[in-house]
Design a protein around this motif. Structure first.
Motif, PDB file in Angstrom:
ATOM      1  N   MET A   1      -0.838  -5.766  -4.819  1.00 24.79           N
ATOM      2  CA  MET A   1      -0.472  -5.938  -3.346  1.00 24.79           C
ATOM      3  C   MET A   1      -0.681  -4.392  -2.863  1.00 24.79           C
TER       4      MET A   1
ATOM      5  N   GLU B   1       2.210  -5.931   6.127  1.00 24.12           N
ATOM      6  CA  GLU B   1       2.055  -7.312   7.113  1.00 24.12           C
ATOM      7  C   GLU B   1       2.979  -8.374   6.449  1.00 24.12           C
ATOM      8  N   VAL B   2       3.247  -8.390   4.967  1.00 26.24           N
ATOM      9  CA  VAL B   2       4.053  -9.393   4.635  1.00 26.24           C
ATOM     10  C   VAL B   2       5.606  -9.317   5.101  1.00 26.24           C
TER      11      VAL B   2
ATOM     12  N   ASN C   1       5.937 -10.704   8.705  1.00 24.25           N
ATOM     13  CA  ASN C   1       5.591 -11.885   8.641  1.00 24.25           C
ATOM     14  C   ASN C   1       4.246 -12.214   9.394  1.00 24.25           C
TER      15      ASN C   1
ATOM     16  N   ILE D   1      11.102 -11.691  -0.614  1.00 24.87           N
ATOM     17  CA  ILE D   1       9.652 -11.319  -1.190  1.00 24.87           C
ATOM     18  C   ILE D   1       9.694 -11.332  -2.581  1.00 24.87           C
TER      19      ILE D   1
ATOM     20  N   GLU E   1       0.444 -14.403   4.734  1.00 25.44           N
ATOM     21  CA  GLU E   1       1.508 -15.340   4.043  1.00 25.44           C
ATOM     22  C   GLU E   1       1.448 -14.203   2.521  1.00 25.44           C
ATOM     23  N   LEU E   2       2.289 -14.479   1.726  1.00 24.90           N
ATOM     24  CA  LEU E   2       2.640 -13.666   0.658  1.00 24.90           C
ATOM     25  C   LEU E   2       1.344 -13.629  -0.455  1.00 24.90           C
TER      26      LEU E   2
ATOM     27  N   ALA F   1      -1.741 -11.665   0.565  1.00 24.96           N
ATOM     28  CA  ALA F   1      -1.616 -10.153   0.317  1.00 24.96           C
ATOM     29  C   ALA F   1      -1.926  -9.729  -0.929  1.00 24.96           C
TER      30      ALA F   1
END
Length: 754
Positions: free
Chosen positions: A646, A623-624, A627, A667, A630-631, A634
């Motif tokens: 994560m 999902e990160v 986008n 990331i 948000e990082l 997660a």
């Protein structure tokens, strides 16, 4: 293979103020430590893959698998013994005998002719096993009733040939006929039928042949007697017709005729010799004419004429020029058929044909010159040839005339001999010889007729009877089948084990594959379940497995100080080689050492790390990348202090595309601002390209190898894929290692770290 960073964007130039000096990420180690051009390309395969297995490898494999080899081999050996016992039943042997007399029997008991007894004995033995006798035996009703083809699944004649045996000794008259079969009735019936058929078509047939020979001798005797009577009648007629002729005058005339006939024969013989000599001379003359012509048109003469011929020289020059053009085309543009090239080839063929035609013309000219040369020229030699042929023809006509005269002289001599007393004497001598022949033939015929009643040389000696059972083949099969089966099973299991080329020790990884071993974890059942204990801490405190992980952590901390290694990916060649276990325990060990650590589940297709921490799989890394979250949302906290997690998230094809974009690099940059170390549990290298895409954005890679599971070719292939893309491979961790080997590896790692 793509080169390092091919198709991927360079790192961002505008670094955040808080980061200070840029850290090595995405596989781009600091230029002082690694350059793009320093990608290793091994020239030769490692020793473990280039060399084939030897006997020691098979013995070691059998030692490892002796339990399964003994169990499977023992079971199959018992089954093989039972199969041999039932499939190789004992055979019943039937035996019959015939007597071959040493001498030919006679009716008056006097010794007969022996001849070569050994040869005769072997001949009769060969008759007993011949296809002719066997085919005759198969026609008998008792053999037809056996249905041999259904019983044996073989062609009956071939079956009998294979099983029927004949035994004899050179100094004995008995010949034994033996037949073995699981059914005693089959053995008895076949032996009896074979002996009866042999007697019928061989022995008794010989007696019938003797009867026919006696009949033929009777016919010859009748003809000889008739010829003798005819000669006697002729003699009587000559005696009656010669009563008025003077014998002295008749003898002189006959002598003159015989002398004339001899002279005529001598002249004919001389004439035939002269004819042969004349023909030989003619053949030599013709050959001489031919040799003169051939010498004039020999190859050196023709080649010399061609060199002096301007037309031929012009054609050769044209061929050489065109061939040079063709060679130039084929050298500069090989395989391309240009129109100019094709035209040059056609001109070469045309010039070669014209040159060949010119050569033939020169040969004809040289032959014509040769015919006019020589002694007297061609006309003189031809005239001489015709004269020789006419001479031969005249001699042949004279020879025929002498033949006719000789016939006339012989006819006259025959007429005079009708009244020749010498002829009568010769006729009386011939009659005497004929009479002696007739008397001898009559005596021999009488002896043959008498001996015919004496019987045959071969007689039945013993009817077919059953002997003891033959169990040798059955017992041999019961002994040999289990041994062969057991040996074959052991060899097969050893071969299968060696063929898989599984990794048995850490030494095979370092020495055999040339991959550095950075850790060896001893075998612990369900090691992944001991990551977090009831108190929130690992429940393997002080265990060699945890010591091995801590030694790996020590090496990683030292490497981080030397090369700024902070993003580490743990992967394997294929699934089921302990990469998730190594990644989770390594992340926990770094957290216990006071390093703020993030464990990232990069195995997007088959995530499992979240189950060890009993955390949710969503949201996560997928999902990160897309986008969607948000990082910070997660990242999940774990029960271990200093360790965050994560999850992988929900994987789809869009996630794979996102791995190649700049977002992945961004990331990792953001995560390094928050964590000291990032440990990534990735997808296996050989299963998909996910690990290669992520691996190009990490600082180092650790390969997880599972003893007795990982295969050397696959581990080496995975290492090669990583190094070919310029991804730094820190080394390999061997899971399930021997405790002593793991202890030695831990001690070595601590020594290197300090």
């Amino acid at each position: 293979m793509l080169p390092q960073d091919a198709g991927f964007p360079e790192p961002r130039k505008d670094q955040p103020p808080s980061r200070g000096n840029p850290k090595p990420i995405a596989g781009r180690i600091d230029p002082t430590n690694r350059g793009r051009g320093d990608v290793p390309y091994p020239v030769l395969a490692p020793l473990a893959l280039s060399s084939g297995p030897d006997v020691s490898n098979y013995l070691q494999a059998l030692r490892r698998r002796w339990v399964s080899a003994a169990a499977i081999g023992g079971t199959l050996a018992v089954l093989a013994a039972l199969a041999a016992w039932f499939l190789l039943p004992p055979k019943y042997i039937a035996m019959g005998c015939v007597r071959v007399a040493y001498e030919v029997p006679t009716i008056d008991r006097t010794p007969g002719g022996r001849g070569d007894f050994s040869t005769y004995l072997k001949t009769q033995a060969a008759h007993l096993t011949s296809r002719r006798v066997i085919s005759e035996a198969l026609k008998k009703d008792e053999v037809k009733a056996l249905h041999l083809e259904e019983r044996t699944n073989k062609e009956p004649a071939q079956y009998i040939e294979d099983e029927l045996k004949v035994e004899f000794q050179d100094n004995q008259e008995l010949v034994k006929v033996l037949m073995s079969s699981p059914d005693p009735q089959v053995s008895l019936a076949i032996v009896k039928a074979v002996i009866d058929s042999y007697l019928d078509i061989i022995v008794y047939a010989e007696k019938e042949e003797r009867r026919r020979r006696v009949a033929d001798m009777n016919a010859v005797l009748s003809k000889a007697s008739a010829a003798l009577k005819q000669k006697q009648d002729t003699l009587d007629s000559l005696v009656r017709n010669s009563g008025d002729v003077d014998p002295a005058v008749l003898a002189i005339r006959i002598g003159d005729l015989q002398s004339a006939i001899r002279d005529a024969n001598v002249r004919r013989s001389d004439l035939r010799l002269k004819i042969r000599e004349a023909k030989a001379d003619l053949i030599s003359h013709i050959a001489h004419m031919k040799s003169l012509k051939e010498s004039a048109v020999s190859t050196p003469s023709v080649e010399a004429a061609l060199k002096n011929d301007p037309i031929a020289q012009k054609l050769k020059a044209e061929i050489a020029a065109e061939q040079a053009i063709i060679d130039d085309f084929e050298h500069k543009t090989p395989g391309v058929a240009y129109p100019s090239l094709l035209a040059a080839k056609r001109r070469v063929r045309t010039a070669q044909a014209n040159l060949k035609k010119r050569k033939q013309e020169i040969q004809e000219e040289l032959a014509a010159i040769a015919e006019t040369s020589g002694t007297g020229g061609r006309e003189e030699m031809e005239r001489l040839r015709v004269a020789k042929e006419n001479t031969i023809k005249a001699m042949e006509e004279h020879h025929d005339e002498l033949g006719k005269n000789l016939v006339a002289l012989n006819e006259e001599l025959a007429k005079l001999k009708r009244v020749d007393h010498a002829e009568q004497d010769r006729l009386r001598e011939s009659i005497q010889q004929e009479k002696q022949f007739v008397d001898d033939l009559a005596l021999r015929l009488r002896k043959e007729e008498v001996d015919l009643e004496a019987g045959t040389r071969v007689t039945p000696a013993q009817d077919a009877e059953l002997q003891k059972k033959d169990m040798k083949k059955q017992l041999l099969g019961v002994i040999a089948a289990p041994l062969v089966t057991l040996l074959g099973t052991c060899l097969c299991i050893a071969w299968l084990d060696v063929r898989q080329r599984r990794i048995r020790s850490a030494g095979e990884v370092s020495r055999g594959l040339g991959i550095r071993v950075v850790g060896a974890v001893p075998a612990v059942p369900n090691l992944e379940q001991h990551l977090v204990g009831p108190t929130g801490e690992p429940d393997l405190e002080g265990h060699p497995a945890l010591e091995s992980i801590d030694a790996l952590r020590t090496q990683l901390l030292r490497d981080a100080n030397d090369t700024h290694t902070r993003v580490v990916m743990v992967t394997s060649a294929t699934h089921g080689e302990g990469k998730t276990t190594v990644a989770c325990h390594l992340a926990g060990s770094l957290a216990r050492a006071g390093r703020k650590t993030l464990l990232l589940d990069g195995d997007l297709r088959r995530p499992s790390a979240h189950q060890l921490f009993e955390l949710s799989m969503h949201p996560g890394f997928s999902e990160v990348l897309l986008n969607e979250v948000e990082l910070t949302d997660a990242v999940q906290a774990t029960t271990l202090d200093g360790l965050w997690f994560m999850a992988a998230g929900q994987w789809d094809r869009e996630v794979l595309h996102a791995l190649a974009r700049d977002g992945v690099e961004g990331i990792f940059e953001k995560l390094q601002e928050e964590f000291d170390f990032i440990i990534i549990d990735s997808h296996p290298v050989l299963a998909a390209t996910d690990s290669l895409l992520i691996g190009q954005r990490v600082d180092a890679v650790i390969l997880s190898v599972l003893r007795e599971v990982s295969q050397m070719p696959r581990v080496y292939a995975a290492s090669q894929r990583l190094t070919t893309l310029g991804i730094r491979v820190l080394g390999a961790v061997v899971n399930g290692a021997d405790p002593e080997e793991a202890l030695a590896a831990t001690a070595h790692a601590r020594m290197v770290a300090h």
